[in-house]
Design a protein around this motif. Structure first.
Motif, PDB file in Angstrom:
ATOM      1  N   TRP A   1       0.920  -1.161   0.001  1.00 55.68           N
ATOM      2  CA  TRP A   1       0.062  -0.198   0.200  1.00 55.68           C
ATOM      3  C   TRP A   1       0.969   1.132   0.055  1.00 55.68           C
ATOM      4  O   TRP A   1       0.511   2.421  -0.603  1.00 55.68           O
ATOM      5  N   LYS A   2       2.072   1.278   0.832  1.00 56.96           N
ATOM      6  CA  LYS A   2       2.873   2.264   0.623  1.00 56.96           C
ATOM      7  C   LYS A   2       3.520   2.593  -0.760  1.00 56.96           C
ATOM      8  O   LYS A   2       3.554   3.887  -1.074  1.00 56.96           O
ATOM      9  N   LEU A   3       3.881   1.399  -1.279  1.00 51.14           N
ATOM     10  CA  LEU A   3       4.269   1.552  -2.797  1.00 51.14           C
ATOM     11  C   LEU A   3       3.151   2.211  -3.680  1.00 51.14           C
ATOM     12  O   LEU A   3       3.652   3.055  -4.275  1.00 51.14           O
ATOM     13  N   SER A   4       2.169   1.825  -3.423  1.00 51.22           N
ATOM     14  CA  SER A   4       1.024   2.566  -4.409  1.00 51.22           C
ATOM     15  C   SER A   4       0.774   3.945  -4.274  1.00 51.22           C
ATOM     16  O   SER A   4       0.572   4.692  -5.004  1.00 51.22           O
ATOM     17  N   GLU A   5       0.720   4.113  -2.844  1.00 43.48           N
ATOM     18  CA  GLU A   5       0.468   5.573  -2.437  1.00 43.48           C
ATOM     19  C   GLU A   5       1.723   6.465  -2.985  1.00 43.48           C
ATOM     20  O   GLU A   5       1.298   7.632  -3.405  1.00 43.48           O
ATOM     21  N   PHE A   6       2.719   6.077  -2.704  1.00 47.26           N
ATOM     22  CA  PHE A   6       3.850   6.798  -3.484  1.00 47.26           C
ATOM     23  C   PHE A   6       3.783   6.804  -4.929  1.00 47.26           C
ATOM     24  O   PHE A   6       4.003   8.050  -5.502  1.00 47.26           O
ATOM     25  N   PHE A   7       3.722   5.982  -5.909  1.00 47.90           N
ATOM     26  CA  PHE A   7       3.797   5.965  -7.291  1.00 47.90           C
ATOM     27  C   PHE A   7       2.197   6.613  -7.752  1.00 47.90           C
ATOM     28  O   PHE A   7       2.374   7.105  -8.728  1.00 47.90           O
ATOM     29  N   ARG A   8       1.391   6.510  -6.971  1.00 48.90           N
ATOM     30  CA  ARG A   8       0.134   7.387  -7.337  1.00 48.90           C
ATOM     31  C   ARG A   8       0.406   8.931  -7.129  1.00 48.90           C
ATOM     32  O   ARG A   8      -0.325   9.671  -7.811  1.00 48.90           O
ATOM     33  N   ALA A   9       1.071   9.210  -5.979  1.00 50.00           N
ATOM     34  CA  ALA A   9       1.570  10.775  -5.865  1.00 50.00           C
ATOM     35  C   ALA A   9       2.285  11.320  -6.908  1.00 50.00           C
ATOM     36  O   ALA A   9       2.361  12.389  -7.179  1.00 50.00           O
ATOM     37  N   ILE A  10       3.130  10.251  -7.542  1.00 48.54           N
ATOM     38  CA  ILE A  10       4.023  10.808  -8.646  1.00 48.54           C
ATOM     39  C   ILE A  10       3.513  10.799 -10.037  1.00 48.54           C
ATOM     40  O   ILE A  10       3.942  11.129 -11.100  1.00 48.54           O
ATOM     41  N   GLY A  11       2.108  10.111  -9.991  1.00 46.63           N
ATOM     42  CA  GLY A  11       1.528   9.973 -11.383  1.00 46.63           C
ATOM     43  C   GLY A  11       1.678   8.891 -12.289  1.00 46.63           C
ATOM     44  O   GLY A  11       1.199   8.480 -13.201  1.00 46.63           O
ATOM     45  N   GLN A  12       2.471   7.893 -11.376  1.00 45.32           N
ATOM     46  CA  GLN A  12       2.898   6.552 -12.329  1.00 45.32           C
ATOM     47  C   GLN A  12       1.894   5.386 -12.135  1.00 45.32           C
ATOM     48  O   GLN A  12       1.582   4.895 -13.027  1.00 45.32           O
TER      49      GLN A  12
END
Length: 175
Positions: A83-94
């Motif tokens: 979930w932390k990986l998803s949150e970070f990569f959603r934040a940068i638009g990936q």
């Protein structure tokens, strides 16, 4: 200046030195735009809760009136922390919410996003307490919010936005 000079590297006896160190900038709790400036691939040695596994450490930079605040953000590559990986990569638009992603780790460097930052207290090796910048949560990438943040960073005179006279770290945003 070459890209090599901006990356951590060993110095030789004949190298010229010029970095006088910047002062540490502690962010007040709040929402800020950030830029990812580096990636370090490393290994998590394991803990009572997690076995040894790979770990990514991203450096996030937040521009403030008093200078750049630097934040190290660790992503442990383990399924319970996905979930932390998803949150970070959603934040940068990936990544898009609800869609799978094979992260493009290196492409995250140079990306921008928004997050809620909060000072974090920790115990130093000598037993005293210190504070550092921490990420409380990331926000899903929103081009309109990034545009607003970019405009807010531009100087204004009598309510009119002036074009910057020199480039800013946000000039390379894709919008």
């Amino acid at each position: 200046m070459s890209d090599y000079a901006n990356q951590p590297h060993a110095l030789t006896w004949d190298d010229e030195i010029s970095n006088d160190s910047g002062s540490f900038v502690l962010l007040e709790e709040g929402d800020y735009s950030f830029k990812v400036t580096s990636l370090e691939r490393t290994h998590f040695p394991g803990s009572a809760k997690l076995p040894p596994c790979d770990k990514a450490i991203y450096t996030l930079e937040v521009e403030t009136d008093t200078g750049a605040a630097i934040v190290k953000y660790e992503l442990i590559l383990f399924s319970t922390l996905e979930w932390k990986l998803s949150e970070f990569f959603r934040a940068i638009g990936q990544k898009k919410r609800g869609e799978p992603l094979r992260p493009r780790w290196k492409e995250a460097v140079g990306a921008t996003g928004r997050a809620r930052f909060k000072p974090r207290t920790y115990t130093k090796k000598d037993g005293t307490e210190g504070q550092t910048n921490g990420v409380e949560r990331f926000y899903d990438y929103d081009p309109a919010a990034m545009q607003s943040a970019r405009q807010a960073a531009q100087p204004q005179v009598n309510g009119w936005t002036q074009e910057p006279t020199q480039s800013t770290p946000w000039d390379d945003l894709p919008f």
